[in-house]
Motif scaffolding. Structure first.
Motif, PDB file in Angstrom:
ATOM      1  N   THR A 149     -66.918  20.354  19.899  1.00 24.54           N
ATOM      2  CA  THR A 149     -68.053  19.439  19.974  1.00 24.54           C
ATOM      3  C   THR A 149     -68.528  19.254  21.416  1.00 24.54           C
ATOM      4  N   LEU A 150     -67.576  19.108  22.334  1.00 20.30           N
ATOM      5  CA  LEU A 150     -67.933  18.944  23.743  1.00 20.30           C
ATOM      6  C   LEU A 150     -68.606  20.200  24.295  1.00 20.30           C
ATOM      7  N   ALA A 151     -68.096  21.366  23.885  1.00 19.61           N
ATOM      8  CA  ALA A 151     -68.712  22.624  24.334  1.00 19.61           C
ATOM      9  C   ALA A 151     -70.136  22.747  23.816  1.00 19.61           C
ATOM     10  N   CYS A 152     -70.357  22.336  22.578  1.00 21.53           N
ATOM     11  CA  CYS A 152     -71.711  22.360  22.010  1.00 21.53           C
ATOM     12  C   CYS A 152     -72.630  21.404  22.758  1.00 21.53           C
ATOM     13  N   LEU A 153     -72.134  20.205  23.058  1.00 22.51           N
ATOM     14  CA  LEU A 153     -72.921  19.224  23.810  1.00 22.51           C
ATOM     15  C   LEU A 153     -73.277  19.746  25.188  1.00 22.51           C
ATOM     16  N   LEU A 154     -72.311  20.385  25.852  1.00 22.94           N
ATOM     17  CA  LEU A 154     -72.569  20.963  27.166  1.00 22.94           C
ATOM     18  C   LEU A 154     -73.633  22.055  27.082  1.00 22.94           C
ATOM     19  N   ILE A 180     -73.161  19.186  34.654  1.00 22.22           N
ATOM     20  CA  ILE A 180     -72.020  19.375  35.560  1.00 22.22           C
ATOM     21  C   ILE A 180     -70.953  18.313  35.306  1.00 22.22           C
ATOM     22  N   GLY A 181     -71.387  17.076  35.082  1.00 19.83           N
ATOM     23  CA  GLY A 181     -70.425  15.999  34.808  1.00 19.83           C
ATOM     24  C   GLY A 181     -69.643  16.222  33.530  1.00 19.83           C
ATOM     25  N   ILE A 182     -70.341  16.632  32.459  1.00 16.34           N
ATOM     26  CA  ILE A 182     -69.647  16.899  31.191  1.00 16.34           C
ATOM     27  C   ILE A 182     -68.652  18.040  31.359  1.00 16.34           C
ATOM     28  N   SER A 183     -69.072  19.085  32.075  1.00 15.23           N
ATOM     29  CA  SER A 183     -68.207  20.242  32.260  1.00 15.23           C
ATOM     30  C   SER A 183     -66.981  19.913  33.090  1.00 15.23           C
ATOM     31  N   LEU A 207     -56.992  30.881  31.901  1.00  9.94           N
ATOM     32  CA  LEU A 207     -58.048  31.788  32.345  1.00  9.94           C
ATOM     33  C   LEU A 207     -59.435  31.192  32.132  1.00  9.94           C
ATOM     34  N   ILE A 208     -59.666  30.634  30.946  1.00 15.26           N
ATOM     35  CA  ILE A 208     -60.982  30.054  30.658  1.00 15.26           C
ATOM     36  C   ILE A 208     -61.228  28.817  31.519  1.00 15.26           C
ATOM     37  N   SER A 209     -60.181  28.054  31.802  1.00 19.32           N
ATOM     38  CA  SER A 209     -60.331  26.885  32.674  1.00 19.32           C
ATOM     39  C   SER A 209     -60.744  27.305  34.072  1.00 19.32           C
ATOM     40  N   ILE A 210     -60.167  28.394  34.575  1.00 16.81           N
ATOM     41  CA  ILE A 210     -60.559  28.908  35.893  1.00 16.81           C
ATOM     42  C   ILE A 210     -62.033  29.321  35.892  1.00 16.81           C
ATOM     43  N   LEU A 211     -62.464  29.986  34.811  1.00 16.43           N
ATOM     44  CA  LEU A 211     -63.873  30.384  34.711  1.00 16.43           C
ATOM     45  C   LEU A 211     -64.788  29.163  34.656  1.00 16.43           C
ATOM     46  N   LEU A 212     -64.388  28.138  33.920  1.00 21.63           N
ATOM     47  CA  LEU A 212     -65.188  26.916  33.842  1.00 21.63           C
ATOM     48  C   LEU A 212     -65.320  26.256  35.208  1.00 21.63           C
ATOM     49  N   VAL A 213     -64.209  26.197  35.945  1.00 26.04           N
ATOM     50  CA  VAL A 213     -64.258  25.607  37.286  1.00 26.04           C
ATOM     51  C   VAL A 213     -65.182  26.428  38.181  1.00 26.04           C
ATOM     52  N   GLY A 214     -65.089  27.763  38.088  1.00 23.89           N
ATOM     53  CA  GLY A 214     -65.932  28.617  38.905  1.00 23.89           C
ATOM     54  C   GLY A 214     -67.405  28.454  38.599  1.00 23.89           C
TER      55      GLY A 214
END
Length: 369
Positions: A149-154, A180-183, A207-214
């Motif tokens: 749900t959060l990914a869809c909102l973002l 940016i705040g939601i992410s 791995l996906i968390s690193i990509l999200l931060v980047g």
């Protein structure tokens, strides 16, 4: 015709249960279908076990339990197939509109804004919510549904921020900061701490968390975090100052050619202001000047007429009193609507009027002497 025995019926029923079919009605319906096929197609004396296994594989792709899951999904979510079809259609529509809109924008064809807006709106407001709803039915854990749900909102906020930026609508910066705040502060922590606890998803989560931060960091570097005037506000103020200066030095009388040039400039500014606001001092907003300034619109014809009049004015003086090179008059007038915003066009025309007012004022001063 083959006649199936009671022992074979029991064997089939037990095998269906072992295959993961738990609903009794579904067990009996499946048993009835299989028995009918065996009695109709199996030759007397043929291998029952082999034929039964071949028949059973007709009802699933990978596992027999798929039938149970599909039935449960259909019973609990009656509109599943309709929503799935709508999701695929909206995804295809949004993709086609985005590709077409991008091509139209590159080629400076009319309708690019409409296609891009349609593509982004259908992607964010139709495709993404349907995708989240359908995928939420497939995950077993509540925390996975929250992450989805959060990914869809973002995705929705990110798409809307892109749309507002492309269309030069107010509020784009607020949407970017919200995305940016939601992410950074909602989706990333929830996703990381829910996925890191499970050994089977630990590596993918990292791995996906690193990509999200980047990606979030890259987006943050593009944002103007300092409060203050934007480039659009600076351009608007420059235009308003030019207008104030123009009114202060406007001569009381002009030659016929100069009067025509000034009137044409006012017509061009009126067309540009139609896509801005009725009160420039308080409500002027930067955006595209509109379809009047592309191809053979009214604004394009006025620009052509203005260029001819300025050239005639300069010929009368025998010198370039009013500049054409490096101004709004220099170049293809059919591309004005793509090259200039309404504010930059207003500023360019006001500058031309300032040159004209200065030249006419100097001529009046010389005549008075």
């Amino acid at each position: 015709m083959y006649r199936i025995s009671d022992e074979q019926v029991e064997y089939i029923l037990d095998d269906i249960r072992r295959g993961g079919i738990e609903t009794e009605d579904l067990q009996l319906n499946l048993l009835d279908h299989i028995c009918c096929i065996i009695e109709r197609e199996l030759e007397p004396g043929a291998d029952f076990e082999r034929f039964y296994r071949h028949t059973l594989r007709r009802f699933y792709k990978s596992q027999l339990r798929e039938i149970e899951e599909e039935t449960a999904r259909s019973l609990t979510f009656k509109n599943y197939y309709s929503m799935k079809k709508l999701m695929l259609m909206s995804g295809a529509l949004s993709t086609a509109s985005l590709i077409a809109g991008s091509i139209f924008k590159i080629q400076h064809w009319p309708g690019a804004g409409v296609l891009l807006a349609l593509g982004i709106a259908s992607f964010s407001l139709l495709f993404l919510p349907l995708l989240a709803i359908l995928k939420a039915r497939e995950v077993a854990h509540t925390r996975d549904r929250i992450v989805l749900t959060l990914a869809c909102l973002l995705g929705i906020v990110f798409s809307m921020a892109t749309l507002f930026t492309i269309m030069h609508w107010p509020g784009a910066s607020a949407l970017w900061f919200t995305a940016i705040g939601i992410s950074a502060f909602v989706l990333l922590p929830v996703y990381f701490f829910t996925g890191i606890r499970r050994p089977e998803t630990k590596l993918n989560t990292m791995l996906i968390s690193i990509l999200l931060v980047g990606f979030t960091g890259l987006q943050f570097t593009l944002m103007n975090t300092r409060p203050g005037k934007t480039q659009a506000q600076i351009r608007i103020q420059a235009y308003l100052q030019s207008e104030a200066l123009l009114h202060s030095i406007q001569p009381s009388a002009m030659s016929p050619t100069a009067a025509y040039i000034d009137a044409t400039c006012e017509q061009i500014k009126t067309l540009a202001l139609e896509h801005a606001a009725s009160d420039p001092a308080t409500l002027l907003r930067e955006g595209r000047p509109g379809d009047q300034f592309i191809h053979d619109g009214t604004g394009v014809r006025l620009i052509r007429s203005l260029r001819d009049s300025v050239a005639a004015y300069d010929r009368g003086y025998g010198a370039e009193i009013l500049p054409i090179r490096n101004t709004v008059l220099d170049g293809d007038p059919t591309q004005i609507g793509y090259v200039y915003t309404n504010v930059s066009l207003l500023q360019a025309v006001s500058q031309l009027q300032l040159y004209l007012a200065t030249a006419e004022g100097r001529k009046l001063a010389t005549a008075a002497k």
